[in-house]
Design a protein around this motif. Structure first.
Motif, mmCIF file in Angstrom:
data_model
loop_
_atom_site.group_PDB
_atom_site.id
_atom_site.type_symbol
_atom_site.label_atom_id
_atom_site.label_comp_id
_atom_site.label_asym_id
_atom_site.label_seq_id
_atom_site.Cartn_x
_atom_site.Cartn_y
_atom_site.Cartn_z
ATOM 1 N N GLN A 212 16.660 -9.915 -6.086
ATOM 2 C CA GLN A 212 16.268 -11.223 -5.562
ATOM 3 C C GLN A 212 15.988 -11.131 -4.063
ATOM 4 O OE1 GLN A 212 15.761 -13.885 -7.477
ATOM 5 N NE2 GLN A 212 17.666 -14.650 -8.376
ATOM 6 N N THR A 216 12.223 -11.750 -2.443
ATOM 7 C CA THR A 216 11.993 -12.889 -1.553
ATOM 8 C C THR A 216 11.792 -12.448 -0.105
ATOM 9 O OG1 THR A 216 14.378 -13.101 -1.325
ATOM 10 C CG2 THR A 216 13.327 -14.541 -2.937
ATOM 11 N N ASP A 219 8.450 -13.492 1.819
ATOM 12 C CA ASP A 219 8.461 -14.930 2.125
ATOM 13 C C ASP A 219 9.373 -15.197 3.319
ATOM 14 O OD1 ASP A 219 6.848 -15.390 0.044
ATOM 15 O OD2 ASP A 219 8.341 -16.394 -1.243
ATOM 16 N N ARG A 220 10.539 -14.561 3.232
ATOM 17 C CA ARG A 220 11.531 -14.767 4.275
ATOM 18 C C ARG A 220 10.988 -14.287 5.622
ATOM 19 N NH1 ARG A 220 15.529 -13.110 1.202
ATOM 20 N NH2 ARG A 220 15.418 -10.982 1.991
ATOM 21 N N GLU A 266 18.938 -19.004 -5.139
ATOM 22 C CA GLU A 266 17.953 -19.793 -4.372
ATOM 23 C C GLU A 266 18.615 -20.823 -3.456
ATOM 24 O OE1 GLU A 266 17.812 -19.631 -7.848
ATOM 25 O OE2 GLU A 266 16.564 -17.843 -7.664
ATOM 26 N N ASP A 267 19.800 -21.308 -3.871
ATOM 27 C CA ASP A 267 20.413 -22.379 -3.098
ATOM 28 C C ASP A 267 21.309 -21.903 -1.956
ATOM 29 O OD1 ASP A 267 19.087 -23.961 -4.801
ATOM 30 O OD2 ASP A 267 20.831 -24.739 -5.880
ATOM 31 N N TYR A 269 21.697 -21.159 1.411
ATOM 32 C CA TYR A 269 20.764 -21.423 2.522
ATOM 33 C C TYR A 269 20.858 -20.404 3.648
ATOM 34 C CZ TYR A 269 24.316 -23.223 5.694
ATOM 35 O OH TYR A 269 25.381 -23.326 6.538
ATOM 36 N N LYS A 332 14.779 -26.422 6.678
ATOM 37 C CA LYS A 332 15.830 -25.503 6.213
ATOM 38 C C LYS A 332 16.811 -25.243 7.351
ATOM 39 C CE LYS A 332 13.845 -22.212 2.915
ATOM 40 N NZ LYS A 332 13.392 -20.814 2.895
#
Ligand code: MN
Length: 738
Positions: A212, A216, A219-220, A266-267, A269, A332
């Motif tokens: 994961q 990601t 994007d990050r 995903e959650d 943060y 965010k």
């Protein structure tokens, strides 16, 4: 043997070590590291790791971790290179001490002990046990640091272990080593240990999160670039030199968060944090960090309850940083950490990193300061500490010491226990046949007093038998009972021999051998039982001379000739000293006068150190000076049970101004000046000579023992009463006989 390629690889790895070893200073130190390297290469020549690689790669990597990740000193690198040498090869600690120095030998000794206890594959260690032991074993904190580096490398190469071994080592690492690293402020090592542990204990979870994170990551990256752009801009505008790092949360802490909050990946943060590392001079650090804070919060709104100021009040580990969480323009939350280069180095490599030593004299001092700081931390756990380490205290008040067999089994013994006590603690037969011991691989006699953390190997011999003197060596009841039992059994073996010899003696002087005569002879010699009598005769301590004297006395004193009917009841072995004394005085009312000018040879027993004024007794031991004990001495009481009535009432001759050794013990509050007051009274007011002084201080409480020369009990009591007046002293008394 190494192949050509392997030799090249060894050399390559050694060069890598030298490259990362930034603290090297003198050519002598470089020479010592080289010497340690050569020794390790040679010592491990025939050893392979589970992977099939030469074993020596391992110490080289451990040394590299010490030099690079922990930035430890030269001594640590030398020790890391040789950390498995004593355990696994023919080299001894004496060799190491001879080739290097006592400090190196001491650290390697500590590592060897820990290895014996914690790395024995068959045993699963308890956290409790680990807690208690690690500090007791590590006289030098470098032992723990090198141990952590060792564990880290073993974790990095764990895939070669069996599945069972992987699980054991990984969970142990998670429960014990990672918190240890955390507590020492070694965050990188802690994180890596945790991630590696998770990788082996929960491979699916680990790989899932890892994937994961990777999927990601682009994007990050673009989000982060957008986020930091205005920050970079303003920092440049205000001419603040900076570096920005993005720190991704570790797999393990993401997993922890997912579990704790019961949320999917995903959650989470705060998968990453933005780290702004600025250049600043020491005096302006705080101001500069808050300046950056101010500039950032002009751009992004901070979450008011998420500001952490570890600059004004650093963490106990030495960690300093300013943390805040801000709202990005994309909605965010992002965590930002502001710190200086110096603070960053401490956070990355522990406090040692801060001391980039200018010269080698500073090195020792700086590392000591850091190590002391860590030690203090261990001893004063704060409330934020992980629960495991909460009570991580070295118990200095303990009445017990923890010792180990060569296989790492723990043996609890009372303080003051000797190698002989240890032997009997392991097994009666081992005790009965012991001739000496190896304590931490050094040969010692049986009366050697053990310390906590000692590893003890008893040396036995089939022909060895318990000796009388052992009763003075052993302090545990268990050992003393077995020794007495064995001595008794030994005496029985000589029963027949002694009896025949005595019959022979009676015949020689033309006296009838009968029970009454034997009994009289026994009484004449003050011996408790016929077994003892026969034994002494068999041993030759009592012979024709004594028998003749006895007969002579019988002839001179007709009273003795009165036939005493042989009593059926056994002569009772006196149980207490008092009884024995009473009995003795009845038969022989004269007392023995102790002092300087006496004819009889006597010795002051070391177990109870009697001094004039004490109630004392003299114990007659065959072929030895009379031993003077305090009448409440336990050892004397025990000896009585085997030597019966061979005791004299002793009295001090008051005229002799002699000095005697006595001990006092105290508990007090450790305040500056307190020890001065204490010694001032002893030396200046009383003019007494101190022989030894031991002090253990922890958490402001001191426990001390003083051995000193006094004139008599009055002198000692006066002194104790005066010392009681020092207000820091909470408890003080004369040491009781052991
Ligand atoms: Mn190792």
């Amino acid at each position: 043997m190494y192949s050509k390629e392997e030799r090249q690889e060894i050399t390559r790895r050694y060069r890598d070590l030298l490259k990362v070893w930034k603290n090297r200073s003198t050519p002598e130190e470089a020479k010592m590291v080289r010497q340690a390297f050569n020794l390790a290469v040679e010592a491990h020549i025939d050893m392979r790791r589970k992977s099939g690689e030469p074993f020596v790669y391992h110490p080289l990597e451990v040394a590299t971790i010490c030099a690079h990740d922990l930035r430890l000193d030269t001594t640590s690198i030398i020790c890391a290179l040789m950390h498995d040498v004593v355990e696994d090869t023919d080299y001894t600690l004496e060799d190491i001490e001879r080739l290097f120095n006592p400090r190196v030998a001491m650290i390697i000794g500590g590592l060897t002990k820990i290895k014996g206890i914690f790395d024995d594959g068959t045993r699963s260690i308890q956290a409790e046990y680990f807690k208690r032991m690690i500090l007791a074993l590590a006289e030098d904190m470098r032992v723990i640091l090198i141990k952590l580096a060792d564990r880290l490398h073993n974790m990095r190469t764990l895939e070669h272990m069996s599945r069972e071994g992987q699980l054991k080592i990984a969970s142990e690492t998670l429960i014990m080593y990672a918190p240890l690293a955390y507590r020492m402020g070694l965050y990188n090592i802690k994180t890596e240990l945790e991630d590696l542990s998770l990788k082996f204990t929960e491979p699916e979870v680990y790989h899932h999160i890892k994937e994961q994170l990777e999927s990601t990551s682009s994007d990050r990256d673009s989000f982060i670039n957008r986020f930091i752009y205005p920050i970079k801009d303003v920092l440049s505008k205000f001419e603040i030199p900076y570096i920005i790092h993005v720190r991704t949360k570790s797999v393990f802490s993401i997993w922890q968060k997912m579990q704790k909050k019961n949320i999917p990946f995903e959650d989470v943060y705060d998968i990453f944090a933005v780290r702004i590392i600025i250049d600043s001079v020491f005096e302006n650090e705080k101001l500069d960090c808050w300046k950056v804070y101010s500039l950032i919060t002009d751009i992004y709104k901070p979450k008011h309850d998420r500001v952490r100021d570890w600059i004004s009040i650093p963490k106990a580990t030495g960690y300093e940083s300013l943390h805040l969480t801000v709202m990005s323009s994309e909605g965010k939350w992002v965590e930002i950490q502001i710190r200086t280069q110096r603070m960053h180095e401490i956070a990355e490599s522990g406090f040692a990193a801060h001391h980039q030593y200018k010269n080698s004299q500073d090195e020792g001092k700086a590392i000591e300061t850091w190590l002391t700081r860590i030690r203090e931390q261990f001893q004063n756990p704060d409330n934020n500490a992980l629960s495991f380490l909460d009570n991580f205290k070295l118990d200095l008040y303990s009445e017990e010491i923890y010792t180990f067999t060569p296989k790492g089994d723990m043996r609890k013994l009372p303080v003051g226990a000797t190698a002989l006590d240890f032997a009997y603690n392991v097994h009666t037969e081992i005790g009965n046949h012991s001739i000496g011991a190896k304590v931490n691989l050094t040969l010692v006699p049986l009366n050697h007093v053990l310390k906590s953390g000692d590893q003890v190997e008893i040396i036995i011999s089939k022909i060895q038998k318990p000796q009388k003197i052992w009763l003075e060596y052993a302090i545990t009841a268990r050992a003393q009972n077995y020794i007495l039992e064995a001595l008794k059994a030994e005496k029985k073996l000589h029963y027949k021999e002694g009896r025949e010899k005595l019959q022979e003696l009676f015949r020689e002087i033309g006296m009838e051998y009968n029970k009454q005569h034997v009994k009289k002879f026994q009484e004449y010699n003050n011996i408790a039982s016929t077994i003892d009598l026969y034994y002494e005769i068999a041993m030759g301590t009592i012979g024709i001379k004594e028998l003749k004297n006895c007969c002579h006395k019988i002839e001179r004193n007709p009273w003795f000739n009165v036939l005493i009917p042989f009593s059926k009841t056994k002569p009772a072995i006196p149980k207490t000293l008092d009884e024995s004394i009473t009995e003795r005085i009845k038969n022989k009312p004269e007392e023995m006068l102790l002092g300087e000018k006496v004819d009889i040879e006597y010795q002051i027993a070391l177990c109870c150190n009697p001094i004039p004024g004490d109630d004392v007794i003299g114990l007659i031991m065959p072929q030895k000076p009379i031993m003077i004990h305090r009448s409440n001495c336990k050892i004397a009481i025990d000896l009585m049970s085997s030597f019966g009535k061979r005791i004299v009432k002793a009295k001090w001759n008051k005229k002799d101004p002699i000095l005697f050794l006595a001990g006092i013990q105290f508990t007090g509050i450790d305040k500056i000046g307190f020890i001065y007051q204490l010694t001032d009274i002893i030396s200046n007011k009383y003019k007494l000579k101190i022989r030894s002084f031991h002090l253990d201080s922890s958490n402001e409480v001191s426990i001390g023992k003083i051995m000193l020369y006094v004139h008599d009990t009055k002198n000692l009591n006066d002194l104790i009463n005066d010392l009681k007046k020092i207000k820091e002293i909470k408890k003080i008394n004369r040491m009781n006989p052991v």
